[in-house]
Design a protein around this motif. Structure first.
Motif, short mmCIF file in Angstrom:
data_model
loop_
_atom_site.label_atom_id
_atom_site.label_comp_id
_atom_site.label_asym_id
_atom_site.label_seq_id
_atom_site.Cartn_x
_atom_site.Cartn_y
_atom_site.Cartn_z
N THR A 1 -8.86 1.45 -0.01
CA THR A 1 -8.38 0.11 -0.21
C THR A 1 -8.45 -0.96 0.75
O THR A 1 -8.34 -0.79 2.03
N PHE B 1 -15.68 -4.86 -5.32
CA PHE B 1 -14.56 -4.15 -5.07
C PHE B 1 -13.91 -4.14 -6.54
O PHE B 1 -14.11 -5.23 -7.27
N TYR C 1 0.89 -1.18 -0.05
CA TYR C 1 0.05 0.20 -0.02
C TYR C 1 0.87 1.19 -0.05
O TYR C 1 1.92 1.38 0.62
N THR D 1 -7.26 -2.99 6.68
CA THR D 1 -6.60 -4.27 6.77
C THR D 1 -7.05 -5.54 7.55
O THR D 1 -7.63 -5.30 8.68
N LYS E 1 -10.06 -2.02 -4.39
CA LYS E 1 -10.63 -0.62 -4.13
C LYS E 1 -12.00 -0.60 -4.14
O LYS E 1 -12.68 -1.15 -4.96
N LYS E 2 -12.57 0.28 -3.22
CA LYS E 2 -14.16 0.55 -3.39
C LYS E 2 -14.37 1.36 -4.36
O LYS E 2 -13.77 2.53 -4.56
N THR F 1 -5.61 -7.08 -2.65
CA THR F 1 -6.11 -5.58 -2.62
C THR F 1 -7.14 -5.68 -3.50
O THR F 1 -7.22 -6.05 -4.60
N ASP G 1 -8.96 5.27 4.76
CA ASP G 1 -8.49 5.41 3.24
C ASP G 1 -7.90 3.87 3.10
O ASP G 1 -8.05 3.41 2.00
N VAL G 2 -7.65 2.94 4.04
CA VAL G 2 -7.24 1.61 3.72
C VAL G 2 -7.82 0.96 5.27
O VAL G 2 -7.84 1.31 6.30
N ASP H 1 -10.23 -3.33 -9.25
CA ASP H 1 -8.74 -3.29 -9.52
C ASP H 1 -8.22 -4.09 -8.30
O ASP H 1 -7.16 -3.93 -7.48
N MET I 1 -7.19 -4.48 2.04
CA MET I 1 -6.00 -5.58 2.10
C MET I 1 -6.25 -6.84 2.97
O MET I 1 -6.60 -6.68 4.29
#
Length: 199
Positions: A141, A179, A37, A114, A197-198, A195, A111-112, A181, A143
């Motif tokens: 993102t 999700f 990330y 995990t 992305k929203k 991973t 933002d992320v 990508d 993960m």
């Protein structure tokens, strides 16, 4: 409680020992996973199943003006994680009791998000992924990092309430939850980092 349940929900003296072991033993996969990330100075991050809190601590180091939160279903884990992140607690850090199926944060906060070595124990994958999407900002993102990605592992037989998923299964969870990508990274050690992305 059978002793192997402590892997999914550390409790008591044995739980404390397991958390200490996780904080040191999971360092290599933690650093490897976090490297997938692009951390910014002000990243807002959430670690689901934060365990002993070392991932939260590393996130705060990687984003010196950002914030990092952690949730865990284990009171022992929350206690240890708060201890490890004491200097930032109440400032740039929050640690709460909570599960992947009911994340105790408002929408579009991070933002992320995990999940290190924890998806094995999630009882409701679709609902959990929905919740992750809810708390992520648009374009944020998610993960998932796992040390095990072969359902034939002995751990699938000896640890209570564990389900080891293949990379293909994990990727399908991301796809079904909307999700985009989606990227899959692997190592020769069976480690996997996925991973997405929203949208």
């Amino acid at each position: 409680m059978g002793w192997t349940k402590n892997f999914g929900k550390p409790e008591g003296i044995l739980g404390k020992m397991i958390l200490r072991s996780m904080n040191s033993g999971h360092t290599p996969i933690s650093k490897w996973g976090l490297s997938h990330y692009e951390w910014k100075q002000d990243t807002a991050a959430l670690d689901i199943g934060c365990g002993g809190g070392m991932n939260v601590k590393r996130m705060l180091e990687l984003s010196p003006r950002g914030k990092a939160a952690g949730i865990d279903i284990s009171e022992e884990s929350v206690k240890k994680s708060r201890q490890v992140n004491g200097e930032n607690l109440g400032k740039r850090c929050e640690i709460k009791i909570g599960s992947a199926e009911a994340i105790p944060f408002e929408a579009a906060q991070f933002d992320v998000v995990t999940a290190f070595e924890t998806i094995y124990f999630w009882p409701d994958i679709p609902k959990s992924f929905q919740e992750v999407g809810r708390v992520l900002k648009t374009g944020g993102t998610f993960m998932v990092i796992c040390e095990m990605s072969d359902p034939g592992t002995i751990w699938n037989k000896v640890v209570e309430n564990i389900t080891v998923y293949t990379p293909e299964q994990l990727k399908s969870f991301f796809t079904e939850a909307g999700f985009r990508d989606i990227k899959v990274s692997r190592t020769k050690k069976e480690w996997i980092c996925i991973t997405g992305k929203k949208a």
